[in-house]
Design a protein around this motif. Structure first.
Motif, PDB file in Angstrom:
ATOM      1  N   ALA A  26      -2.672  26.517  28.826  1.00  0.00           N
ATOM      2  CA  ALA A  26      -2.446  27.188  30.107  1.00  0.00           C
ATOM      3  C   ALA A  26      -1.389  26.463  30.923  1.00  0.00           C
ATOM      4  CB  ALA A  26      -3.756  27.279  30.885  1.00  0.00           C
ATOM      5  N   VAL A  27      -1.521  25.134  31.020  1.00  0.00           N
ATOM      6  CA  VAL A  27      -0.551  24.327  31.776  1.00  0.00           C
ATOM      7  C   VAL A  27       0.830  24.449  31.155  1.00  0.00           C
ATOM      8  CG1 VAL A  27       0.107  21.982  32.426  1.00  0.00           C
ATOM      9  CG2 VAL A  27      -2.276  22.707  32.639  1.00  0.00           C
ATOM     10  N   PHE A  28       0.882  24.457  29.819  1.00  0.00           N
ATOM     11  CA  PHE A  28       2.152  24.563  29.107  1.00  0.00           C
ATOM     12  C   PHE A  28       2.889  25.852  29.480  1.00  0.00           C
ATOM     13  CE2 PHE A  28       4.394  26.206  25.320  1.00  0.00           C
ATOM     14  CZ  PHE A  28       5.338  25.205  25.154  1.00  0.00           C
ATOM     15  N   VAL A  34       5.417  31.448  33.505  1.00  0.00           N
ATOM     16  CA  VAL A  34       4.534  32.612  33.574  1.00  0.00           C
ATOM     17  C   VAL A  34       3.738  32.545  34.878  1.00  0.00           C
ATOM     18  CG1 VAL A  34       4.353  32.675  31.056  1.00  0.00           C
ATOM     19  CG2 VAL A  34       2.558  31.575  32.389  1.00  0.00           C
ATOM     20  N   HIS A  35       3.218  33.685  35.302  1.00  0.00           N
ATOM     21  CA  HIS A  35       2.547  33.746  36.598  1.00  0.00           C
ATOM     22  C   HIS A  35       1.050  33.508  36.500  1.00  0.00           C
ATOM     23  CE1 HIS A  35       6.414  35.697  37.320  1.00  0.00           C
ATOM     24  NE2 HIS A  35       6.270  35.281  38.552  1.00  0.00           N
ATOM     25  N   ASP A  36       0.471  33.777  35.326  1.00  0.00           N
ATOM     26  CA  ASP A  36      -0.940  33.458  35.142  1.00  0.00           C
ATOM     27  C   ASP A  36      -1.278  33.437  33.668  1.00  0.00           C
ATOM     28  OD1 ASP A  36      -3.502  32.738  35.937  1.00  0.00           O
ATOM     29  OD2 ASP A  36      -3.528  34.235  37.540  1.00  0.00           O
ATOM     30  N   ILE A  83       4.475  42.189  32.761  1.00  0.00           N
ATOM     31  CA  ILE A  83       4.269  42.265  31.311  1.00  0.00           C
ATOM     32  C   ILE A  83       3.134  41.311  30.943  1.00  0.00           C
ATOM     33  CG2 ILE A  83       5.276  41.791  29.033  1.00  0.00           C
ATOM     34  CD1 ILE A  83       8.005  42.541  30.229  1.00  0.00           C
ATOM     35  N   ILE A  84       2.195  41.805  30.157  1.00  0.00           N
ATOM     36  CA  ILE A  84       1.081  40.997  29.668  1.00  0.00           C
ATOM     37  C   ILE A  84       1.198  40.918  28.147  1.00  0.00           C
ATOM     38  CG2 ILE A  84      -1.429  40.768  29.546  1.00  0.00           C
ATOM     39  CD1 ILE A  84      -1.594  42.598  32.022  1.00  0.00           C
ATOM     40  N   PHE A  85       1.074  39.730  27.603  1.00  0.00           N
ATOM     41  CA  PHE A  85       1.114  39.651  26.141  1.00  0.00           C
ATOM     42  C   PHE A  85       0.107  38.640  25.606  1.00  0.00           C
ATOM     43  CE2 PHE A  85       4.148  36.370  27.331  1.00  0.00           C
ATOM     44  CZ  PHE A  85       3.949  35.348  26.398  1.00  0.00           C
ATOM     45  N   PHE A 117       6.985  39.947  36.432  1.00  0.00           N
ATOM     46  CA  PHE A 117       5.847  39.030  36.473  1.00  0.00           C
ATOM     47  C   PHE A 117       5.216  38.974  35.079  1.00  0.00           C
ATOM     48  CE2 PHE A 117       6.474  40.462  40.771  1.00  0.00           C
ATOM     49  CZ  PHE A 117       6.251  39.322  41.544  1.00  0.00           C
ATOM     50  N   LEU A 118       4.944  37.771  34.597  1.00  0.00           N
ATOM     51  CA  LEU A 118       4.426  37.582  33.236  1.00  0.00           C
ATOM     52  C   LEU A 118       3.007  37.023  33.259  1.00  0.00           C
ATOM     53  CD1 LEU A 118       7.595  36.099  31.528  1.00  0.00           C
ATOM     54  CD2 LEU A 118       6.477  38.218  30.876  1.00  0.00           C
ATOM     55  N   ILE A 119       2.141  37.631  32.466  1.00  0.00           N
ATOM     56  CA  ILE A 119       0.777  37.146  32.283  1.00  0.00           C
ATOM     57  C   ILE A 119       0.555  36.896  30.794  1.00  0.00           C
ATOM     58  CG2 ILE A 119      -1.679  37.692  32.477  1.00  0.00           C
ATOM     59  CD1 ILE A 119      -1.030  39.441  34.878  1.00  0.00           C
ATOM     60  N   VAL A 120       0.066  35.719  30.471  1.00  0.00           N
ATOM     61  CA  VAL A 120      -0.216  35.354  29.087  1.00  0.00           C
ATOM     62  C   VAL A 120      -1.721  35.353  28.864  1.00  0.00           C
ATOM     63  CG1 VAL A 120      -0.058  33.521  27.353  1.00  0.00           C
ATOM     64  CG2 VAL A 120       1.886  33.991  28.858  1.00  0.00           C
ATOM     65  N   CYS A 121      -2.149  35.949  27.745  1.00  0.00           N
ATOM     66  CA  CYS A 121      -3.561  35.942  27.372  1.00  0.00           C
ATOM     67  C   CYS A 121      -3.701  35.361  25.965  1.00  0.00           C
ATOM     68  CB  CYS A 121      -4.133  37.354  27.400  1.00  0.00           C
ATOM     69  SG  CYS A 121      -4.145  38.083  29.041  1.00  0.00           S
TER      70      CYS A 121
END
Length: 351
Positions: free
Chosen positions: A89-91, A97-99, A51-53, A76-80
């Motif tokens: 990003a570190v948070f 999250v995975h990336d 999932i990308i959000f 698997f989670l991707i944050v944009c």
């Protein structure tokens, strides 16, 4: 290549959506979502791999992440983010999250991360299959221990009774003949144990997959059961292209079809067995008989280990058939009508 991987993407921006469509491989199904509530409505039906959000469209991102992981733990989670920062990003990475990517996306970075996630997903799938197989084998071992204990106890009891007669003084040959049936029963129970173990070994044995002609198997099976068919007045009908090829273990698929055709023969008298095969998106193999059929309430049990309605059966045959077909990435189903007949349908992928 079949689309087996699904990605849910929470994004509104047309330019970013265009990037996703361009960067994500075509063998992955993409489902774009308008709001965070729709994500949870879609998860049960789509079972997404990742999932990308976009953080701009989620009110409480950490709460959103935690809810997703409760519903589908292995996703698997991707944050944009349009307002990305190292701190942010570190948070998110600390919260599972995975990336994390900034928008607009950088093609090479995004595709590299995606390839790593897909490799992890593939390994996770293999590990899960192995785990499920181990669970099955554990259950099967427990069932076998239970099922073998009874015939072994019988063998021990029968031999003890026979030895007891041997200890009698002046025992005659006629008396020995009268109790010889104890030895016959011991042999029968021993053969039953052997049949159970042979079936288990057939399931566990690993084979190389090759392309081969399906008719080769059918002809061998026909020669094995020809006399039984004559005695039971059963006609064997074969309806398929004699050149039709299948991909898999020839020995194990021989075992599958021998089991199904033998079951059909045992259930049929003065009738017919029809073997059909077609090829389109998949290879479909049909084993039809005009025999006694199966009760509707029993249909969902017949693939269970040790489920049998016959005294001579071990109840392992169809459960092993199912496992072999699943090992070939295929499926098997059954339809039946009491006193009319039964049809097993095997579907195998084309390689």
């Amino acid at each position: 290549m079949a689309k087996t991987t699904c990605c849910l993407i929470l994004e509104h921006d047309p330019i970013t959506i265009k990037q996703y469509n361009k960067f994500i491989p075509s063998n992955i199904d993409i489902c774009f979502i308008d709001d965070e509530l729709t994500v949870f409505r879609k998860i049960p039906s789509l079972s997404p791999t990742f999932i990308i959000f976009n953080t701009s469209y989620v009110k409480k991102p950490i709460s959103f992440i935690n809810k997703i992981k409760k519903v589908i733990p292995n996703v698997f989670l991707i944050v944009c983010s349009s307002n990305s920062s190292v701190r942010e990003a570190v948070f998110f990475l600390k919260h599972g999250v995975h990336d994390y990517f900034s928008i607009p996306l950088v093609k090479d970075d995004f595709q590299f991360s995606l390839s790593q996630i897909l490799q992890s997903a593939s390994k996770q799938s293999i590990d899960l299959k192995q785990s499920n197989k181990l669970v099955f084998l554990g259950e099967l071992a427990a069932e076998i221990a239970h099922d073998i204990r009874i015939p072994l106890s019988c063998v021990s009891g029968f031999i003890s009774l026979f030895l007891g007669f041997l200890k009698k003084p002046n025992i005659s040959v006629e008396e020995l003949k009268n109790v010889s049936h104890y030895l016959d029963k011991s042999i029968e129970e021993t053969k039953r144990c052997q049949k159970i173990l042979n079936n288990l070994l057939m399931f566990s044995k690993k084979e190389n997959f090759t392309h081969f002609c399906l008719m080769d198997i059918i002809e061998k099976i026909e020669s094995l059961i020809a006399q039984d068919l004559v005695e039971k007045k059963v006609e064997l009908k074969i309806q398929m292209n004699p050149e039709l090829q299948v991909y898999g273990s020839q020995e194990k698929l021989h075992q599958v079809l021998l089991n199904l055709i033998s079951n059909a023969k045992n259930a049929t008298t003065n009738g017919s067995i029809t073997i059909k095969a077609t090829i389109n998106d998949v290879v479909k193999i049909f084993v039809e008989d005009t025999g006694r059929g199966v009760k509707e309430e029993d249909l969902d049990k017949i693939f269970n280990p040790f489920y049998t309605k016959t005294e001579q059966g071990t109840g392992l045959g169809l459960s092993i058939v199912k496992k072999i077909i699943e090992e070939h990435q295929g499926s098997i189903s059954v339809r039946s009508q009491l006193n009319t007949g039964t049809t097993f349908i095997i579907e195998l992928p084309i390689k």
